[in-house]
Design an enzyme around this catalytic site. Structure first.
Site: not given
Length: 667
Positions: A406, A428-432, A473
């Site tokens: 990222e 891919q997910f905002a968490d990442f 996630h």
């Protein structure tokens, strides 16, 4: 650092270089040395605040810069003064920069070499060091897409190679075969930490093998070796695009910065490297060959000293910078003149996810160089299938699968922007995004304010809970970014808004984080225009009108509020969908609260530190005399979001909101 290397004498090989070029190399090294000596005097006089000395390393900056064409980007560090002087930046502007004056490059907002300039194709560092490596990838990618046969050079120190950004940037460059030279100045110490405590390999160049990358070791104190070898490598990269790792063996004669000193360096090591001074050795060689003599040497020094003093006088006589709040705030974002694109009445009832896909596809058609990047977004179409079919229509140059990195990909997007290309990055997910947090908040957010370089980037952020996906996630982490000046944050709740706002976010030349709630992707449908259209950022919408209370929310939580009102048709409420969190449409909020006298804010994020706290404070500060009750905030409980459904239901505020709403109405 190996004693075998330090004890090796400098051997100069003229090859086919003309006399003028040999003298130019000497002059270009001499100039930054004399400037530095002057700056050390000014530092002691308190006329500059800090200095990172490159004395003893001039051959690297000068040799690399002279090997590039003037229209090729170079990304230096804070010990590469020779990059700036070889590119012929007027010295008074450099001196003004170091004194925090207006004719510098950052209007007094940053110091030292923390600046860039499109005019001279230089992109300066930030203190976090590593991100510029990924930015170089982005510029190199732009060169590759434009097919202009240009090479990009980026510097780092041996200490910076310990950062994760180094690994990510080299890996991306190798996978994509980007035309970039990674120039590592191995000067023996990362501040006070010697190389043996930084990495466990003999040569940094050996790391190239792990990336499938060509690498070279170059004597960084030998100007002829630096210039001739790097020139050949650069020309080879222009003809056969690929990344190359270059390790320059050198030494830092002075401290990391002047305040740190050199007490941690053994004296015998300093003595060894003093004998390899790049300027003194080359000067002796030129005299021995009859290329210069005492008279020409003195003339060179006198001319440079005169130029330094003349330009220093200009900078010293410049007034101190004028602090103006309006100027500061106006330079946080690049000005964007919103252009409304209206649609006709033709529409389809589509899902939220389809609206995102349509908006992205139509933007790809509208901006023919727009690049989208992300994990699995090409043939696979992304984990949510938003980009399914895009590769067939737009090709893999513009729809790019990325390694799992990222940080480097966000930095690459920044490099594309510097080179004039828009991009959309799918997290891919905002968490990442936490793995790329540094470039978002320290590079994208601050670049325009610092040196007027915008970050023309949209980060797509699939987010949110109520989907049973657990702590990594399901986060809705908009509050990480709403407090960072320089970032715009968009969070739509309906398909119509999602499509129009995404188009505007891509048109906007500033960095935009575009949050897309995963529970809405396939859970909501709406009539959405078939054609391309835009919706302005920073405008909330009142989706339901009433007189008793103002409900303020965004994202999936808007739908929870509407469900509560459906169950209680007797409640007369204004319902405000914020749509954009930064910039915030505070006037719509104030006008509604002044009418109803009560306000409740619903957010999915946990309560403390969330945006509802700021909205509540704004209402109290601006509408206090109109309030009939304290402002109420409703949010998720103060824990990470859990996986099991019964725990997630307890975590989320959707079932608690109705009770809090009624309680406030009865206040």
């Amino acid at each position: 650092m190996s004693n075998d290397f330090t004890s090796k004498p400098l051997e100069f090989n003229i090859e086919n270089l003309e006399k003028d070029k040999l003298i130019q190399l000497y002059k270009n090294m001499l100039k930054p040395r004399l400037i530095e000596e002057k700056m050390l005097v000014l530092l002691r006089q308190g006329k500059i605040s800090k200095w990172f000395s490159g004395i003893g390393q001039e051959a690297i900056a000068v040799g690399v810069t002279m090997s590039l064409n003037k229209d090729e980007y170079i990304l230096p560090m804070h010990r590469n003064l020779g990059v700036f002087t070889v590119r012929k930046i007027p010295l008074y502007r450099l001196f003004a920069q170091w004194q925090g004056k207006a004719s510098g490059f950052t209007k007094g907002r940053d110091r030292s070499f923390h600046f860039g300039t499109q005019q001279y194709k230089i992109v300066g560092m930030i203190s976090h060091l590593g991100p510029q490596l990924g930015v170089a990838d982005g510029i190199a990618l732009a060169n590759k897409l434009k097919e202009n046969n240009q090479v990009t050079a980026v510097f780092t120190g041996e200490g910076g190679t310990s950062e994760g950004d180094f690994h990510e940037a080299l890996n991306v460059a190798s996978v994509w075969q980007l035309p970039v030279m990674f120039c590592v100045e191995n000067n023996g110490y990362g501040l006070s930490t010697p190389t043996k405590e930084q990495f466990n390999c003999e040569h940094i160049a050996d790391r190239g093998k792990g990336y499938g990358m060509e690498s070279h070791i170059i004597d960084g104190n030998n100007i002829l070796e630096v210039y001739t070898k790097v020139s050949k490598i650069a020309e080879s990269i222009r003809e056969n695009q690929r990344p190359v790792l270059l390790e320059f063996k050198t030494f830092r004669i002075r401290g990391h910065e002047e305040a740190s000193g050199t007490k941690y360096v053994p004296q015998e090591l300093l003595d060894l490297w003093a004998k390899k001074d790049p300027i003194e050795n080359y000067q002796y060689f030129l005299k021995e060959k009859g290329i210069i003599d005492e008279t020409s040497e003195v003339e060179l020094k006198v001319n440079i000293a005169h130029e330094i003093n003349e330009h220093l006088e200009v900078a010293l006589n410049e007034d101190q910078i004028n602090a103006d709040v309006t100027n500061e705030l106006n330079d946080v974002f690049k000005e964007f003149e919103y252009q409304e694109v209206k649609h006709n009445s033709n529409s389809n009832k589509i899902r939220f996810i389809d609206a995102i896909s349509d908006g992205l596809k139509q933007s790809m058609e509208r901006h023919d160089d727009l690049v989208i990047m992300g994990q699995d977004i090409a043939e696979y179409g992304g984990v949510f299938k938003i980009t399914e079919g895009f590769v067939k229509e737009f090709g893999k140059d513009r729809v790019r699968n990325t390694p799992i990195c990222e940080s480097a990909i966000i930095e690459t997007a920044m490099g594309l922007s510097i080179a004039g290309i828009k991009s959309v990055v799918e997290l891919q997910f905002a968490d990442f995004v936490s793995s790329g947090f540094n470039p978002v908040v320290n590079y994208l957010a601050k670049s325009y304010y610092r040196w007027q370089q915008n970050a023309d980037i949209v980060l797509r952020m699939p987010c949110g809970g109520d989907v049973g996906a657990g702590p990594f996630h399901s986060q809705t982490n908009e509050a990480w970014f709403t407090k960072t000046p320089g970032l715009k944050v968009v969070y739509p709740a309906f398909p119509y808004d999602a499509k129009g706002l995404l188009a505007s976010a891509i048109n906007d030349p500033n960095p935009v984080l575009f949050f897309e709630h995963k529970a809405l992707y396939r859970g909501i449908r709406q009539e959405v225009p078939i054609e391309y259209y835009t919706i302005p950022l920073g405008e909330a919408t009142i989706i339901k009108e009433g007189n008793d209370i103002t409900i303020i929310s965004y994202g999936a939580a808007i739908h929870w509020a509407l469900e509560s009102l459906e169950k209680n048709p007797d409640i007369s409420a204004d319902v405000i969908d914020l749509r954009t969190l930064q910039p915030l449409d505070s006037e719509t909020i104030y006008n509604s609260v002044r009418k109803t006298g009560k306000a409740i804010i619903l957010q999915e994020d946990t309560l403390f530190g969330g945006i509802s706290s700021d909205i509540s404070a704004l209402i109290h500060e601006n509408c206090f005399e109109y309030l009939d009750a304290p402002v109420k905030r409703v949010a998720s409980i103060e824990s990470p979001i859990p996986f099991a459904k019964q725990l997630e239901n307890q975590y989320l505020p959707k079932d608690r909101f109705e009770e809090e709403l009624k309680s406030l109405l009865n206040y």
